[in-house]
Design an enzyme around this catalytic site. Structure first.
Site, short mmCIF file in Angstrom:
data_model
loop_
_atom_site.label_atom_id
_atom_site.label_comp_id
_atom_site.label_asym_id
_atom_site.label_seq_id
_atom_site.Cartn_x
_atom_site.Cartn_y
_atom_site.Cartn_z
N SER A 99 0.86 -1.18 0.00
CA SER A 99 0.00 0.00 0.00
C SER A 99 0.90 1.24 0.00
O SER A 99 2.12 1.13 0.01
CB SER A 99 -0.92 -0.03 1.20
OG SER A 99 -0.15 0.15 2.35
N LEU A 100 0.28 2.40 0.02
CA LEU A 100 1.06 3.63 -0.02
C LEU A 100 1.12 4.25 1.36
O LEU A 100 0.16 4.16 2.12
CB LEU A 100 0.39 4.63 -0.96
CG LEU A 100 0.31 4.25 -2.43
CD1 LEU A 100 -0.58 5.23 -3.17
CD2 LEU A 100 1.71 4.26 -3.03
N GLU A 154 -1.59 11.79 -9.52
CA GLU A 154 -2.77 11.04 -9.98
C GLU A 154 -3.88 11.18 -8.95
O GLU A 154 -3.62 11.48 -7.79
CB GLU A 154 -2.42 9.55 -10.08
CG GLU A 154 -1.32 9.27 -11.07
CD GLU A 154 -0.86 7.82 -11.03
OE1 GLU A 154 -1.42 7.01 -10.28
OE2 GLU A 154 0.08 7.51 -11.77
N LYS A 180 -6.56 9.60 -6.40
CA LYS A 180 -6.60 8.36 -5.62
C LYS A 180 -8.04 7.84 -5.68
O LYS A 180 -8.92 8.33 -4.99
CB LYS A 180 -6.16 8.62 -4.18
CG LYS A 180 -5.99 7.36 -3.38
CD LYS A 180 -5.29 7.62 -2.06
CE LYS A 180 -5.06 6.35 -1.27
NZ LYS A 180 -6.22 5.54 -1.05
N ASP A 184 -11.31 5.70 -5.27
CA ASP A 184 -11.82 5.03 -4.07
C ASP A 184 -12.67 3.84 -4.46
O ASP A 184 -13.88 3.95 -4.62
CB ASP A 184 -12.65 6.05 -3.26
CG ASP A 184 -12.85 5.59 -1.84
OD1 ASP A 184 -12.25 4.57 -1.45
OD2 ASP A 184 -13.62 6.23 -1.12
N GLU A 193 -7.77 0.27 -10.07
CA GLU A 193 -8.87 0.34 -9.11
C GLU A 193 -10.19 0.10 -9.83
O GLU A 193 -10.48 0.77 -10.82
CB GLU A 193 -8.87 1.75 -8.50
CG GLU A 193 -9.55 1.86 -7.19
CD GLU A 193 -8.65 1.50 -6.01
OE1 GLU A 193 -7.48 1.09 -6.20
OE2 GLU A 193 -9.15 1.61 -4.88
N TYR A 202 -3.33 2.17 -13.06
CA TYR A 202 -2.36 3.21 -12.67
C TYR A 202 -0.96 2.70 -12.34
O TYR A 202 -0.12 3.47 -11.88
CB TYR A 202 -2.89 4.02 -11.50
CG TYR A 202 -3.42 3.19 -10.34
CD1 TYR A 202 -2.60 2.34 -9.61
CD2 TYR A 202 -4.77 3.26 -9.98
CE1 TYR A 202 -3.09 1.60 -8.57
CE2 TYR A 202 -5.26 2.51 -8.93
CZ TYR A 202 -4.42 1.68 -8.23
OH TYR A 202 -4.91 0.94 -7.20
N LYS A 204 -4.25 12.39 1.51
CA LYS A 204 -5.68 12.11 1.68
C LYS A 204 -6.40 13.41 2.03
O LYS A 204 -5.92 14.20 2.84
CB LYS A 204 -5.88 11.10 2.81
CG LYS A 204 -5.16 9.78 2.54
CD LYS A 204 -6.10 8.71 2.11
CE LYS A 204 -6.30 7.75 3.22
NZ LYS A 204 -7.36 6.87 3.19
N CYS A 245 -21.27 -5.18 33.97
CA CYS A 245 -21.41 -5.65 32.58
C CYS A 245 -22.89 -5.58 32.15
O CYS A 245 -23.75 -6.13 32.85
CB CYS A 245 -20.90 -7.08 32.46
SG CYS A 245 -21.16 -7.76 30.81
N CYS A 264 -24.06 -9.48 31.51
CA CYS A 264 -24.17 -10.53 32.52
C CYS A 264 -24.18 -9.97 33.94
O CYS A 264 -24.31 -10.72 34.90
CB CYS A 264 -23.04 -11.55 32.36
SG CYS A 264 -21.44 -10.89 32.81
N CYS A 309 -15.10 -7.18 31.35
CA CYS A 309 -15.96 -8.05 32.14
C CYS A 309 -15.19 -9.34 32.40
O CYS A 309 -14.78 -10.00 31.45
CB CYS A 309 -17.24 -8.34 31.35
SG CYS A 309 -18.15 -9.72 32.04
N CYS A 347 -20.43 -15.01 30.13
CA CYS A 347 -20.95 -13.77 29.52
C CYS A 347 -21.24 -14.06 28.03
O CYS A 347 -20.31 -14.35 27.26
CB CYS A 347 -19.92 -12.67 29.71
SG CYS A 347 -20.48 -11.09 29.13
#
Ligand code: IVH
Length: 602
Positions: free
Chosen positions: A3-4, A33, A35, A37, A92, A144, A231, A325, A328, A343, A349
């Site tokens: 990944s980048l 470029e 990105k 999605d 993508e 890309y 981003k 909790c 329970c 818990c 539980c």
């Protein structure tokens, strides 16, 4: 697929540019470029014919979606022109807004659950069994990144242009930038203009254009040094806090979650936000019916970032953390120095019992995927299992015909789980096959607090068997690389409990692998290779390289023999090693060649 590295800040973008400039100490240019999605895809071609399409998945294991990808009209099945014999191209797959709206309108009419955003819709479409249905979805794809031995040009930009001439859909939004100022201009432009694009983007990708310079810059363990993703900042919206739930996880950890008046944010409708722990709740100082500002961290998980105090009702009561909790009723505990309450009633539980078994069957653990989607809950409800070891004594006749209606939740429609012949066969087959899962994954599957995948591997590698881990003292545990006090304590506590020891014995009787060497990935790009690492490497510790070898299915050896596949030669490697490699005709490779090997399609 790597990944980048990514950033939300312009300063860091500038730092990236300075880093590149310093490392290269020569002229260079960037390519900017969008990105996209959607869902990352790797396409392989042989003699111009599409062979395989694999999604990125978790970066290591993706899904083969070739038949579905073949329905995407912008992905050529046959290339034309002067293409290399073998090539891999990445891109993508995304769903244009228009298709997204149409699909959701159709689903609404049919009474089906709507897709939250185009990315989910694209991912969901690629998983469909029926390729004809996929074709109707009108997915699209931008390419890309070109990989391969004999690329046509010396720069990334020119390679993409040439790939376009072979028939690929290469985006025209890509530009070359001579300096960081023009990169910033591109970023500014698209930050505003993105709302007018017919598809979603979540940022800008900046890459060094020259392939030689890319090679010179190389990779860190996770991402290329020659590229970065900027981003876009998350959008922020105001909404009303309706209530706070306290969820109980598989290890008993309590997570407070805010229920919000539904609000549209960055492509999805937000109804809930995590409040993490008691300290967060205290600091957020939330009051009943407050108006809060919500953002999406990394555009995925919504979080409350502020409260609109002007709108607070003067009589509003402060939201307090719970003491017992909610499932329970046990008194919650909090270990010193830890942020989370939990818990302690892990035997009884209900969400802890279900959560543990669900973790056990997870793809990265025992990989019994035939038991997903509400089936575990059904088995627990029917009293057929009370812990993971009970899965191994399930019988066909006990399962056949079981049924349960799962009520509507979290926007998912009401659905029915029913065990027909095929389902039961698949469950029993999945359970049986899980007996071959290697020890380190069994250790992870057991679900000891703080023992994630990596720690389980370290422990398995160091001790070799569950019994040795169970016997290990605190000192012996913390002597292992990356095992600190917290993990050691958790292990000692876990193995100290009679109930857990019984679980191990039941798993042993069932035939699970509770000892043995780490199984190397037989599918990694170094599968079947034995490498000797020698000398020093700029930007990498020797251990990092050895880990990369193992993670990619290769074996490390300390001395050269006829069995050695490659000698990875760093700086200052002794002449004797080189001579020995040469005399045994062992291939000698540089760091750059090694990193190239890792990039080979699996
Ligand atoms: S380059 C070696 N370029 O962003 C890295 N990635 O973490 C090759 N993405 O999941 C990736 N648009 O799917 C690259 N123009 C673009 C991209 C892009 C979207 C995605 C990619 C990956 C993530 C990077």
């Amino acid at each position: 697929m790597m990944s980048l590295g990514n950033t939300y800040s312009r300063e860091e973008l500038l730092e990236f540019s300075n880093r590149v400039s310093k490392a290269l100490s020569e002229k260079f240019e960037f390519v900017c470029e969008l990105k996209y999605d959607g869902v990352a895809i790797g396409l392989t071609y042989k003699n111009g014919k599409l062979q395989q399409a694999i999604t990125r998945g978790d970066g290591v294991q993706g899904d083969d979606v070739t038949p579905n990808v073949k329905t995407i009209r912008s992905i050529p099945l046959i290339l034309h022109g002067d293409y290399p014999e073998e090539l891999e191209i990445r891109g993508e797959i995304y769903l244009p807004h228009e298709s997204f709206r149409r699909i959701n309108a159709e689903r609404e009419e049919e009474g089906d659950q709507l897709f939250a955003n185009p990315r989910n819709a694209a991912a969901g479409s690629l998983k469909l069994q029926d390729s004809k249905e996929v074709a109707k979805r009108k997915l699209d794809c931008f390419l890309y990144y070109l990989l391969g031995e004999k690329l046509p040009a010396l720069t990334h930009y020119d390679n993409l242009r040439t790939a376009k001439s072979w028939g690929f859909r290469v985006p025209d939004y890509t530009v070359k930038c001579g300096d960081i100022d023009s990169v910033m201009e591109y970023v500014d432009y698209w930050d505003k203009a993105r709302s007018e694009l017919p598809f979603d983007i979540d940022g800008i990708v900046i890459k060094v254009n020259s392939l030689q310079q890319q090679e010179d810059l190389g990779f860190t363990a996770k991402s290329p040094r020659w590229a970065i993703a900027y981003k876009f900042k998350a959008e922020r919206v105001e909404t009303k806090l309706l209530s706070v739930d306290f969820q109980v996880g598989r290890t008993g950890v309590i997570t407070p979650v805010a229920n919000l008046e539904p609000v549209f944010l960055a492509g999805t409708t937000v109804k809930r936000a995590s409040l993490h722990n008691a300290d967060f709740v205290e600091k957020a100082d939330l009051h009943d019916q407050d108006f809060v500002f919500v953002e999406k961290g990394g555009e995925i998980i919504p979080k409350i970032v502020d409260v609109n105090l002007e709108k607070r009702n003067p009589d509003a009561v402060k939201i307090a953390f719970i003491s017992h909790c909610p499932e329970c009723g046990s008194l919650l505990t909090r270990n010193e120095g830890e942020a989370q309450h939990f818990c302690p009633n892990d035997d009884e539980c209900p969400p802890q019992i279900t959560g543990k078994v669900e973790h056990f069957i997870h793809r990265k653990a025992m990989n019994i995927d035939s038991l997903g989607e509400g089936k575990v809950e059904l088995l627990i409800d029917k009293g057929l299992i009370s812990d993971a070891s009970d899965l191994y004594s399930l019988k066909y006749d006990q399962l056949l015909g079981l049924e349960k209606v799962i009520p509507e939740e979290e926007g998912k429609k009401e659905r029915k789980v029913s065990f027909r012949e095929k389902t039961v066969e698949n469950i029993l087959k999945g359970v049986e096959e899980s007996k071959k899962v290697p020890f380190e994954r069994v250790l992870f599957a057991i679900g000891i607090r703080f023992v994630g995948e990596t720690i389980a591997k370290k422990l398995a590698r160091h001790f070799g068997s569950i019994d040795k881990i169970a016997e290990a003292t605190f000192e012996e545990l913390i002597a292992v690389d990356e095992i600190g006090d917290r993990i050691a304590q958790s292990l000692i506590q876990w193995f100290g409990r009679e109930k857990n020891r019984q679980l191990i014995e039941k798993l042993r009787t069932a035939g699970l692998l509770l000892e043995g060497a780490i199984q190397k990935s037989a599918t990694g790009s170094l599968a079947g290779m034995t490498l000797v690492v020698s000398g020093v490497f700029e930007g990498y510790e020797r251990d990092q390289i050895k880990k990369l070898i193992e993670d990619n299915g290769g074996k490390n050896a300390s001395s050269i023999s006829a069995k050695t596949t490659c000698l990875l030669a760093g700086e200052n490697m002794g002449p004797a090693k080189r001579q020995k490699a040469e005399s045994l005709k062992v291939r000698i490779i540089s760091l750059a060649e090694f990193l190239d090997l890792l990039q080979q399609p699996i």
